[in-house]
Design a protein around this motif. Structure first.
Motif: not given
Length: 123
Positions: A37-41, A46-50, A86-89, A113-119
């Motif tokens: 999943x990903x979350x932008x500011x 949102x779901x990305x892949x599973x 893309x920048x929107x990723x 859940x993991x803690x997340x990593x910034x892209x």
């Protein structure tokens, strides 16, 4: 104690690639459906892949053809290969796990859940 630890995030130029990894411990990895999943500011998560128990996969329309999810049960690791970024990723990417067989896109259906990593993708 169940742990999911992501790695591989960073800063990349548009059109570039990154490979995220998520290492799991303390649960029967092969019995869990895994998701990214990903979350932008300022936006909702949102779901990305599973990927399911039989390596069946599902992707958000926005990443189809560019991202690939895979799993290595021997290493208790799930990957997300991201190409043509893309920048929107740009977002914090988190991996998640749930008991079951099929991939679902609702984040509330994932138990761990993991803690997340910034892209960050620059234009």
């Amino acid at each position: 104690q169940v742990q999911l630890v992501e790695s591989g995030g960073g800063l990349v130029q548009a059109g570039g690639s990154l490979r995220l990894s998520c290492a799991a411990s303390a649960f029967t990895f092969g019995s869990y459906v895994l998701g990214w999943f990903r979350q932008a500011p300022g936006k909702e998560r949102e779901f990305v892949a599973g990927i399911g128990l039989t390596d069946n996969t599902d992707y958000a329309d926005s990443v189809k053809g560019r991202f690939t999810i895979s799993r290595d049960n021997a290493k208790n690791t799930v990957y997300l290969q991201m190409n043509s970024l893309k920048p929107e990723d740009t977002a914090v990417y988190s991996c998640a796990a749930r008991r079951g067989f099929r991939v679902v896109i609702g984040s509330h259906q994932y138990e761990y859940w993991g803690q997340g990593t910034q892209v960050t993708v620059s234009s």
